[in-house]
Design a protein around this motif. Structure first.
Motif, PDB file in Angstrom:
ATOM      1  N   LYS A  18       0.804  -1.120  -0.164  1.00 29.74           N
ATOM      2  CA  LYS A  18       0.156  -0.123  -0.057  1.00 29.74           C
ATOM      3  C   LYS A  18       0.792   0.978   0.016  1.00 29.74           C
ATOM      4  CE  LYS A  18      -4.031  -1.941   2.465  1.00 29.74           C
ATOM      5  NZ  LYS A  18      -4.905  -1.837   3.460  1.00 29.74           N
ATOM      6  N   ILE A  19       1.920   1.177   0.768  1.00 29.88           N
ATOM      7  CA  ILE A  19       2.800   2.526   0.846  1.00 29.88           C
ATOM      8  C   ILE A  19       3.465   2.536  -0.456  1.00 29.88           C
ATOM      9  CG2 ILE A  19       5.024   3.138   1.863  1.00 29.88           C
ATOM     10  CD1 ILE A  19       4.107   1.974   4.609  1.00 29.88           C
ATOM     11  N   TYR A  20       3.904   1.549  -1.058  1.00 28.88           N
ATOM     12  CA  TYR A  20       4.749   1.378  -2.149  1.00 28.88           C
ATOM     13  C   TYR A  20       3.777   2.019  -3.358  1.00 28.88           C
ATOM     14  CZ  TYR A  20       7.350  -0.054  -6.453  1.00 28.88           C
ATOM     15  OH  TYR A  20       8.112  -0.137  -7.571  1.00 28.88           O
ATOM     16  N   SER A  21       2.624   1.716  -3.403  1.00 30.17           N
ATOM     17  CA  SER A  21       1.672   1.975  -4.609  1.00 30.17           C
ATOM     18  C   SER A  21       1.053   3.418  -4.493  1.00 30.17           C
ATOM     19  CB  SER A  21       0.536   1.029  -4.783  1.00 30.17           C
ATOM     20  OG  SER A  21      -0.173   1.103  -3.498  1.00 30.17           O
ATOM     21  N   SER A  22       1.312   4.003  -3.216  1.00 32.91           N
ATOM     22  CA  SER A  22       0.795   5.348  -3.230  1.00 32.91           C
ATOM     23  C   SER A  22       1.480   6.381  -3.706  1.00 32.91           C
ATOM     24  CB  SER A  22       0.424   5.749  -1.570  1.00 32.91           C
ATOM     25  OG  SER A  22       1.717   5.716  -1.095  1.00 32.91           O
ATOM     26  N   PRO A  23       0.921   7.461  -4.171  1.00 37.12           N
ATOM     27  CA  PRO A  23       1.758   8.396  -4.982  1.00 37.12           C
ATOM     28  C   PRO A  23       2.207   9.453  -4.143  1.00 37.12           C
ATOM     29  CG  PRO A  23      -0.589   9.046  -5.437  1.00 37.12           C
ATOM     30  CD  PRO A  23      -0.263   7.557  -4.497  1.00 37.12           C
ATOM     31  N   VAL A  24       3.382  10.056  -4.400  1.00 35.10           N
ATOM     32  CA  VAL A  24       4.105  10.948  -3.632  1.00 35.10           C
ATOM     33  C   VAL A  24       3.232  12.342  -3.754  1.00 35.10           C
ATOM     34  CG1 VAL A  24       6.155  12.310  -3.447  1.00 35.10           C
ATOM     35  CG2 VAL A  24       6.385  10.061  -3.923  1.00 35.10           C
ATOM     36  N   PRO A  25       2.981  12.971  -2.547  1.00 33.35           N
ATOM     37  CA  PRO A  25       2.152  14.227  -2.752  1.00 33.35           C
ATOM     38  C   PRO A  25       2.847  15.285  -3.608  1.00 33.35           C
ATOM     39  CG  PRO A  25       2.274  13.412  -0.545  1.00 33.35           C
ATOM     40  CD  PRO A  25       3.275  12.426  -1.216  1.00 33.35           C
ATOM     41  N   LEU A  26       1.938  16.080  -4.283  1.00 34.81           N
ATOM     42  CA  LEU A  26       2.585  16.926  -5.116  1.00 34.81           C
ATOM     43  C   LEU A  26       3.301  18.146  -4.396  1.00 34.81           C
ATOM     44  CD1 LEU A  26       3.002  17.981  -8.089  1.00 34.81           C
ATOM     45  CD2 LEU A  26       0.629  19.307  -7.493  1.00 34.81           C
ATOM     46  N   VAL A  27       2.828  18.392  -3.155  1.00 33.18           N
ATOM     47  CA  VAL A  27       3.658  19.244  -2.362  1.00 33.18           C
ATOM     48  C   VAL A  27       4.834  18.976  -1.906  1.00 33.18           C
ATOM     49  CG1 VAL A  27       3.197  20.408  -0.228  1.00 33.18           C
ATOM     50  CG2 VAL A  27       1.177  19.886  -1.305  1.00 33.18           C
ATOM     51  N   TYR A  28       5.137  17.669  -1.711  1.00 33.92           N
ATOM     52  CA  TYR A  28       6.259  17.346  -1.552  1.00 33.92           C
ATOM     53  C   TYR A  28       7.537  17.429  -2.635  1.00 33.92           C
ATOM     54  CZ  TYR A  28      10.166  13.921  -0.482  1.00 33.92           C
ATOM     55  OH  TYR A  28      11.415  13.708  -0.374  1.00 33.92           O
ATOM     56  N   THR A  29       6.769  16.984  -3.965  1.00 32.83           N
ATOM     57  CA  THR A  29       7.597  17.290  -4.995  1.00 32.83           C
ATOM     58  C   THR A  29       8.075  18.774  -5.481  1.00 32.83           C
ATOM     59  OG1 THR A  29       6.585  15.234  -6.000  1.00 32.83           O
ATOM     60  CG2 THR A  29       7.943  16.511  -7.650  1.00 32.83           C
ATOM     61  N   ARG A  30       6.998  19.368  -5.243  1.00 33.11           N
ATOM     62  CA  ARG A  30       7.324  21.046  -5.278  1.00 33.11           C
ATOM     63  C   ARG A  30       8.313  21.612  -4.389  1.00 33.11           C
ATOM     64  NH1 ARG A  30       1.213  23.339  -6.467  1.00 33.11           N
ATOM     65  NH2 ARG A  30       1.062  22.573  -8.661  1.00 33.11           N
ATOM     66  N   HIS A  31       8.271  21.163  -3.085  1.00 33.62           N
ATOM     67  CA  HIS A  31       9.189  21.626  -2.066  1.00 33.62           C
ATOM     68  C   HIS A  31      10.442  21.129  -2.234  1.00 33.62           C
ATOM     69  CE1 HIS A  31      10.603  22.486   1.881  1.00 33.62           C
ATOM     70  NE2 HIS A  31      11.216  21.334   1.952  1.00 33.62           N
ATOM     71  N   THR A  32      10.723  19.991  -2.690  1.00 37.12           N
ATOM     72  CA  THR A  32      12.136  19.259  -3.252  1.00 37.12           C
ATOM     73  C   THR A  32      12.515  20.213  -4.330  1.00 37.12           C
ATOM     74  OG1 THR A  32      11.332  17.194  -2.580  1.00 37.12           O
ATOM     75  CG2 THR A  32      13.236  17.270  -3.835  1.00 37.12           C
ATOM     76  N   ALA A  33      11.518  20.463  -5.099  1.00 35.91           N
ATOM     77  CA  ALA A  33      12.356  21.221  -6.593  1.00 35.91           C
ATOM     78  C   ALA A  33      12.615  22.723  -6.203  1.00 35.91           C
ATOM     79  CB  ALA A  33      11.244  21.222  -7.665  1.00 35.91           C
ATOM     80  N   ARG A  34      11.708  23.213  -4.882  1.00 37.37           N
ATOM     81  CA  ARG A  34      12.086  24.615  -4.726  1.00 37.37           C
ATOM     82  C   ARG A  34      13.483  24.746  -3.847  1.00 37.37           C
ATOM     83  NH1 ARG A  34       5.845  25.800  -3.229  1.00 37.37           N
ATOM     84  NH2 ARG A  34       5.214  26.530  -5.213  1.00 37.37           N
ATOM     85  N   PHE A  35      13.622  23.587  -2.962  1.00 36.10           N
ATOM     86  CA  PHE A  35      14.785  23.567  -2.151  1.00 36.10           C
ATOM     87  C   PHE A  35      15.963  23.152  -3.105  1.00 36.10           C
ATOM     88  CE2 PHE A  35      17.942  21.062   0.169  1.00 36.10           C
ATOM     89  CZ  PHE A  35      18.284  21.942   1.130  1.00 36.10           C
ATOM     90  N   LEU A  36      15.832  22.544  -4.006  1.00 35.65           N
ATOM     91  CA  LEU A  36      17.153  22.272  -4.855  1.00 35.65           C
ATOM     92  C   LEU A  36      17.419  23.497  -5.754  1.00 35.65           C
ATOM     93  CD1 LEU A  36      19.308  20.373  -6.013  1.00 35.65           C
ATOM     94  CD2 LEU A  36      17.491  19.452  -7.579  1.00 35.65           C
ATOM     95  N   SER A  37      16.560  24.314  -6.233  1.00 37.35           N
ATOM     96  CA  SER A  37      16.668  25.569  -7.089  1.00 37.35           C
ATOM     97  C   SER A  37      17.280  26.518  -5.910  1.00 37.35           C
ATOM     98  CB  SER A  37      15.235  26.095  -7.556  1.00 37.35           C
ATOM     99  OG  SER A  37      14.686  25.231  -8.430  1.00 37.35           O
ATOM    100  N   LEU A  38      16.964  26.670  -4.849  1.00 34.99           N
ATOM    101  CA  LEU A  38      17.333  27.520  -3.941  1.00 34.99           C
ATOM    102  C   LEU A  38      18.952  27.322  -3.237  1.00 34.99           C
ATOM    103  CD1 LEU A  38      17.276  30.112  -2.201  1.00 34.99           C
ATOM    104  CD2 LEU A  38      16.457  28.568  -0.338  1.00 34.99           C
ATOM    105  N   TRP A  39      19.026  25.856  -3.480  1.00 32.23           N
ATOM    106  CA  TRP A  39      20.506  25.424  -3.226  1.00 32.23           C
ATOM    107  C   TRP A  39      21.575  25.633  -4.221  1.00 32.23           C
ATOM    108  CZ3 TRP A  39      23.913  21.881  -4.886  1.00 32.23           C
ATOM    109  CH2 TRP A  39      25.010  21.396  -4.274  1.00 32.23           C
ATOM    110  N   ALA A  40      20.869  25.416  -5.474  1.00 30.38           N
ATOM    111  CA  ALA A  40      21.872  25.550  -6.711  1.00 30.38           C
ATOM    112  C   ALA A  40      22.027  27.275  -6.675  1.00 30.38           C
ATOM    113  CB  ALA A  40      21.010  25.036  -7.851  1.00 30.38           C
ATOM    114  N   LEU A  41      20.878  28.020  -6.306  1.00 29.10           N
ATOM    115  CA  LEU A  41      21.455  29.403  -6.743  1.00 29.10           C
ATOM    116  C   LEU A  41      22.302  30.015  -5.578  1.00 29.10           C
ATOM    117  CD1 LEU A  41      20.297  31.830  -8.200  1.00 29.10           C
ATOM    118  CD2 LEU A  41      18.751  32.214  -5.972  1.00 29.10           C
ATOM    119  N   LEU A  42      22.349  29.269  -4.548  1.00 25.09           N
ATOM    120  CA  LEU A  42      23.377  29.948  -3.318  1.00 25.09           C
ATOM    121  C   LEU A  42      24.840  28.976  -3.421  1.00 25.09           C
ATOM    122  CD1 LEU A  42      21.062  30.345  -0.408  1.00 25.09           C
ATOM    123  CD2 LEU A  42      21.888  31.957  -1.926  1.00 25.09           C
TER     124      LEU A  42
END
Length: 82
Positions: A18-42
């Motif tokens: 059940k855990i494996y088949s559940s999708p990753v929440p969109l908020v988590y994916t966006r947060h990861t992308a924003r954090f990586l963008s900020l990290w790359a900028l700094l």
């Protein structure tokens, strides 16, 4: 005793599936992308002192670009594997 262990193992396997088949929440994916963008900028700011002490200030941007390219690639692979 063995039957109880098999039943418990089956229940655990069902929960894991059940855990494996559940999708990753969109908020988590966006947060990861924003954090990586900020990290790359700094990143150039963090690398500048290390490169300037070696007298190679020109290498800050290429090093930052290569690191960012690979990390954004890993992020894209992770999204494709979801």
């Amino acid at each position: 005793e063995t039957d109880k262990s098999i039943i418990v193992l089956t229940e655990c396997t069902t929960i894991c599936e059940k855990i494996y088949s559940s999708p990753v929440p969109l908020v988590y994916t966006r947060h990861t992308a924003r954090f990586l963008s900020l990290w790359a900028l700094l990143l150039p700011c963090a690398l500048y002192s290390a490169f300037s002490s070696a007298g190679q200030e020109w290498a800050v941007l290429p090093a930052s670009s290569v690191l960012s390219f690979f990390l954004f690639g890993v992020d894209e692979l992770a999204m494709q594997l979801e």
